[in-house]
Design an enzyme around this catalytic site. Sequence first.
Site, mmCIF file in Angstrom:
data_model
loop_
_atom_site.group_PDB
_atom_site.id
_atom_site.type_symbol
_atom_site.label_atom_id
_atom_site.label_comp_id
_atom_site.label_asym_id
_atom_site.label_seq_id
_atom_site.Cartn_x
_atom_site.Cartn_y
_atom_site.Cartn_z
ATOM 1 N N HIS A 20 0.840 -1.196 0.000
ATOM 2 C CA HIS A 20 0.000 0.000 0.000
ATOM 3 C C HIS A 20 0.876 1.248 0.000
ATOM 4 O O HIS A 20 1.537 1.558 0.986
ATOM 5 C CB HIS A 20 -0.915 -0.018 1.224
ATOM 6 C CG HIS A 20 -1.871 1.128 1.259
ATOM 7 N ND1 HIS A 20 -2.311 1.707 2.438
ATOM 8 C CD2 HIS A 20 -2.472 1.826 0.266
ATOM 9 C CE1 HIS A 20 -3.138 2.693 2.157
ATOM 10 N NE2 HIS A 20 -3.249 2.793 0.856
ATOM 11 N N ASN A 23 -0.029 8.714 -1.436
ATOM 12 C CA ASN A 23 -0.098 9.800 -2.414
ATOM 13 C C ASN A 23 0.447 11.112 -1.823
ATOM 14 O O ASN A 23 0.038 11.479 -0.724
ATOM 15 C CB ASN A 23 -1.572 9.975 -2.820
ATOM 16 C CG ASN A 23 -1.739 10.852 -4.031
ATOM 17 O OD1 ASN A 23 -0.829 11.024 -4.817
ATOM 18 N ND2 ASN A 23 -2.924 11.421 -4.176
ATOM 19 N N ASN A 70 -4.746 5.219 6.895
ATOM 20 C CA ASN A 70 -6.090 5.617 6.494
ATOM 21 C C ASN A 70 -7.101 5.446 7.625
ATOM 22 O O ASN A 70 -8.074 6.197 7.724
ATOM 23 C CB ASN A 70 -6.539 4.834 5.263
ATOM 24 C CG ASN A 70 -5.875 5.337 3.997
ATOM 25 O OD1 ASN A 70 -5.243 6.391 4.002
ATOM 26 N ND2 ASN A 70 -6.015 4.590 2.920
#
Length: 226
Positions: A20, A23, A70
């Site tokens: 993973h 960005n 996240n």
Amino acid sequence: LSVAAMGEGLEHPERVVGMHFFNPVAVLPLVELVRTPATDDVTLSTAWAVTKKLGKRGVLVRDAPAFVVNRLLTRQSSVLMQALEQGNTIEETDEAALRLGTPMPPSALLAMVGPRVANHVLHTLHDAYPGRFPLSPTLENFANGEMDVVVTGERRRTVDEIHVAILEALADECRYVLDEKVVGSAAEIDTCLILGAGFPFFRGGLTPYLDSEGVSQRITGKQFRA
């Protein structure tokens, strides 16, 4: 997205591992390396080698909803969305979050990630942990291309109060991440947030900061890095 689910039905699910990235990928060095219950050692060490060859820093995480970064950012976002829906402005919620020392306001991060992606993550976490990740009608609007904030009440808070609520929510979620063994230590949470979310180096990491502010003790009954 569950990495284990991606491997279901394959002849060799032991060859499946998650990598993973964050960005912007060219800037942020973190790779959350996701080991499923089926992933074998050869596959995992191959992923480690690829990560190193790319010049990135890997952190081993368990295949759990939203992994680490996240999950924590979405818990923070839930606090901010609730503040908006109770009468606060985007400028106020941005200011409350920026006091952590992060490089960009949450509104800019949301635009970069994309509201549809953020809302998908929220739905995934709501399904897994409904008590801590309530769905947001405002984020639902943003995901559908509508910019209207859905006001659900009149409990407007000060920027200070929102900031404290962020810290308390992050401390609470760190506790669950550790209890569920998504990562092996609080230091790995700190590494993930520094390298994947731009949490400031000068804080020493999220968990030492929560300890120093007395939030860890107040919310969890102990310090993370004691």
